[in-house]
Write a protein that holds these residues in place. Structure first.
Motif, PDB file in Angstrom:
ATOM      1  N   TRP A   1       0.751  -1.505   0.035  1.00 36.24           N
ATOM      2  CA  TRP A   1      -0.062  -0.282   0.072  1.00 36.24           C
ATOM      3  C   TRP A   1       0.949   1.711   0.070  1.00 36.24           C
ATOM      4  CZ3 TRP A   1      -4.436  -1.843  -1.502  1.00 36.24           C
ATOM      5  CH2 TRP A   1      -4.937  -3.006  -1.504  1.00 36.24           C
ATOM      6  N   GLY A   2       2.128   1.254  -0.263  1.00 37.32           N
ATOM      7  CA  GLY A   2       2.705   2.227  -0.666  1.00 37.32           C
ATOM      8  C   GLY A   2       3.769   2.130  -1.458  1.00 37.32           C
ATOM      9  N   MET A   3       4.897   3.052  -1.509  1.00 37.16           N
ATOM     10  CA  MET A   3       6.513   2.905  -2.006  1.00 37.16           C
ATOM     11  C   MET A   3       6.922   3.839  -1.907  1.00 37.16           C
ATOM     12  SD  MET A   3       7.029   4.402  -5.988  1.00 37.16           S
ATOM     13  CE  MET A   3       6.254   6.164  -5.035  1.00 37.16           C
TER      14      MET A   3
ATOM     15  N   MET B   1      11.165   9.547   0.796  1.00 40.26           N
ATOM     16  CA  MET B   1       9.404   9.792   0.294  1.00 40.26           C
ATOM     17  C   MET B   1       8.500   8.618  -0.538  1.00 40.26           C
ATOM     18  SD  MET B   1       7.802  11.231  -2.879  1.00 40.26           S
ATOM     19  CE  MET B   1       8.077   9.809  -4.483  1.00 40.26           C
ATOM     20  N   TYR B   2       7.287   9.061   0.965  1.00 35.54           N
ATOM     21  CA  TYR B   2       5.998   7.441   0.826  1.00 35.54           C
ATOM     22  C   TYR B   2       5.354   7.988   0.183  1.00 35.54           C
ATOM     23  CZ  TYR B   2       3.136   3.651   2.961  1.00 35.54           C
ATOM     24  OH  TYR B   2       2.394   2.249   2.999  1.00 35.54           O
ATOM     25  N   LEU B   3       4.421   7.116  -0.438  1.00 39.50           N
ATOM     26  CA  LEU B   3       3.846   7.441  -1.867  1.00 39.50           C
ATOM     27  C   LEU B   3       2.397   6.184  -1.409  1.00 39.50           C
ATOM     28  CD1 LEU B   3       2.784   9.914  -4.121  1.00 39.50           C
ATOM     29  CD2 LEU B   3       3.506   8.057  -5.774  1.00 39.50           C
ATOM     30  N   PRO B   4       1.614   7.026  -0.642  1.00 38.79           N
ATOM     31  CA  PRO B   4       0.401   5.677  -0.351  1.00 38.79           C
ATOM     32  C   PRO B   4      -0.013   5.673  -1.937  1.00 38.79           C
ATOM     33  CG  PRO B   4       0.269   7.684   0.046  1.00 38.79           C
ATOM     34  CD  PRO B   4       0.900   8.310   0.136  1.00 38.79           C
ATOM     35  N   ASN B   5      -1.241   4.399  -1.887  1.00 38.09           N
ATOM     36  CA  ASN B   5      -1.857   3.569  -2.869  1.00 38.09           C
ATOM     37  C   ASN B   5      -3.086   3.231  -2.311  1.00 38.09           C
ATOM     38  OD1 ASN B   5      -1.580   0.966  -3.743  1.00 38.09           O
ATOM     39  ND2 ASN B   5       0.289   1.402  -3.579  1.00 38.09           N
ATOM     40  N   THR B   6      -3.938   2.790  -2.952  1.00 37.20           N
ATOM     41  CA  THR B   6      -5.088   1.827  -2.404  1.00 37.20           C
ATOM     42  C   THR B   6      -5.964   1.463  -4.324  1.00 37.20           C
ATOM     43  OG1 THR B   6      -6.931   4.035  -2.928  1.00 37.20           O
ATOM     44  CG2 THR B   6      -5.697   2.751  -0.792  1.00 37.20           C
TER      45      THR B   6
ATOM     46  N   LEU C   1      -3.556   6.596  -6.587  1.00 40.32           N
ATOM     47  CA  LEU C   1      -1.862   6.616  -5.616  1.00 40.32           C
ATOM     48  C   LEU C   1      -2.490   8.746  -5.091  1.00 40.32           C
ATOM     49  CD1 LEU C   1      -1.153   5.239  -7.492  1.00 40.32           C
ATOM     50  CD2 LEU C   1       0.821   6.147  -7.732  1.00 40.32           C
ATOM     51  N   GLY C   2      -1.815   8.548  -3.550  1.00 36.18           N
ATOM     52  CA  GLY C   2      -1.935   9.326  -2.896  1.00 36.18           C
ATOM     53  C   GLY C   2      -1.063  10.276  -3.100  1.00 36.18           C
ATOM     54  N   ARG C   3      -1.046  12.027  -1.987  1.00 34.74           N
ATOM     55  CA  ARG C   3      -0.050  11.990  -2.058  1.00 34.74           C
ATOM     56  C   ARG C   3       1.397  11.492  -1.038  1.00 34.74           C
ATOM     57  NH1 ARG C   3      -3.297  18.614  -1.817  1.00 34.74           N
ATOM     58  NH2 ARG C   3      -4.599  18.634  -3.499  1.00 34.74           N
ATOM     59  N   PRO C   4       2.429  12.652  -1.662  1.00 34.34           N
ATOM     60  CA  PRO C   4       3.277  11.637  -0.512  1.00 34.34           C
ATOM     61  C   PRO C   4       3.680  12.427   0.276  1.00 34.34           C
ATOM     62  CG  PRO C   4       4.305  12.916  -2.717  1.00 34.34           C
ATOM     63  CD  PRO C   4       2.919  13.606  -3.073  1.00 34.34           C
ATOM     64  N   ALA C   5       3.069  11.360   1.777  1.00 27.56           N
ATOM     65  CA  ALA C   5       2.981  11.750   2.973  1.00 27.56           C
ATOM     66  C   ALA C   5       4.119  12.075   4.363  1.00 27.56           C
ATOM     67  CB  ALA C   5       2.522   9.612   3.171  1.00 27.56           C
TER      68      ALA C   5
ATOM     69  N   VAL D   1       1.342  12.002   7.395  1.00 23.69           N
ATOM     70  CA  VAL D   1      -0.127  12.291   7.595  1.00 23.69           C
ATOM     71  C   VAL D   1       0.395  13.339   6.336  1.00 23.69           C
ATOM     72  CG1 VAL D   1      -1.226  15.434   8.606  1.00 23.69           C
ATOM     73  CG2 VAL D   1       0.073  13.406   9.725  1.00 23.69           C
ATOM     74  N   PRO D   2      -0.821  12.901   4.724  1.00 20.88           N
ATOM     75  CA  PRO D   2      -0.307  13.829   3.931  1.00 20.88           C
ATOM     76  C   PRO D   2      -0.518  15.648   3.338  1.00 20.88           C
ATOM     77  CG  PRO D   2      -2.631  12.602   4.078  1.00 20.88           C
ATOM     78  CD  PRO D   2      -2.011  12.479   5.189  1.00 20.88           C
ATOM     79  N   THR D   3       0.915  15.857   2.639  1.00 26.64           N
ATOM     80  CA  THR D   3       0.958  17.201   2.328  1.00 26.64           C
ATOM     81  C   THR D   3       0.513  17.985   1.696  1.00 26.64           C
ATOM     82  OG1 THR D   3       1.481  16.405  -0.019  1.00 26.64           O
ATOM     83  CG2 THR D   3       3.736  15.814   1.808  1.00 26.64           C
TER      84      THR D   3
END
Length: 254
Positions: A182-184, A193-198, A242-246, A251-253
């Protein structure tokens, strides 16, 4: 805080949260997941600072994943038919950071569209590479081919053929570990950098590996793999947000 000071988050087949305002939307289709088990110490030096190899029963894994990217779109804009649709083959490792977030680390991502390659390299500092690629299907058999163009090593290649088998009704813990990510993790201008995904739960099939002629893993700096893959899977695919980098605490940016 040292890497992996907190316990890793649970392995879950479904995403732990939602992505209400996606940075990117896309679909990953016709995926072949091929994995080898390796000693964590052999790949620890290939991960970004602040992360360590994620393990299951003492082993970590090297993944070679071939698929079709479909209609990449920014925010809520519909995906682009041509520039946003292309074959991709990536070499990936499995990571966990000091906050317990499990993810993947991409060592290379070969793709057949130059514009998305350049945008991903500049915008996200991801190791995308421009390659000549194709995906061909014949009944239950799929063949993925690639030959690298730029930036190199030029000519690095793969030819992967899998035969799709029966649908998995109850994937094992390992099969969830390898696919439900669920993330990169990535280094971005020297910072983690952690980029989440669902996405929905993976529909997974067993698969037979008919052919695997490649040097992408070695070109990605991964030590020589020994033995046959421990897992070969196929999935028809899922839609992805893909969400915003966390930030470090998740906490999302803004």
């Amino acid at each position: 805080m040292s890497a992996a000071q907190l316990s890793p988050e649970p392995i879950t087949a479904d995403p732990p949260g939602s992505t209400e305002s996606p940075l990117l939307t896309q679909s990953w289709l016709d995926l072949a997941f091929i994995h080898w088990a390796v000693d964590p110490k052999d790949v620890a030096g290939l991960l970004p600072a602040g992360t360590v190899p994620d393990t299951l029963d003492g082993a970590t894994y090297v993944g070679l994943v071939a698929f079709r990217m479909h209609r990449v779109g920014w925010f809520r804009v519909p995906g682009i038919p041509y520039l946003g649709t292309f074959p991709e083959t990536n070499v990936r490792l499995y990571s966990v950071d000091e906050y317990g977030r499990r993810g993947v680390v991409f060592r290379s991502l070969d793709a057949s569209r130059l514009v998305p390659v350049v945008m991903a390299r500049i915008g996200f500092r991801l190791p995308y590479l421009w390659s000549r690629m194709a995906i061909r299907s014949d009944g239950d058999t799929l063949t993925y081919t690639s030959s690298r163009r730029w930036p190199g090593p030029r000519g690095a290649h793969s030819r992967i053929t899998v035969r799709r088998g029966e649908r998995l009704t109850e994937p094992t813990e390992l099969e969830h570990f390898l696919t439900a990510r669920w993330g990169m993790h990535n280094a971005f201008f020297g910072r983690q950098m952690y980029l989440p995904n669902t996405h929905p739960r993976w529909p997974l099939h067993r698969a037979d590996l008919i052919e695997c002629d490649e040097d992408l893993v070695a070109a990605a700096g991964v030590p020589e793999l020994v033995g046959d893959p421990v897992s070969v899977l196929y999935s028809p695919g899922v839609p992805v947000r893909l969400g915003r980098p966390a930030r470090p605490a998740g906490v999302p940016t803004p």
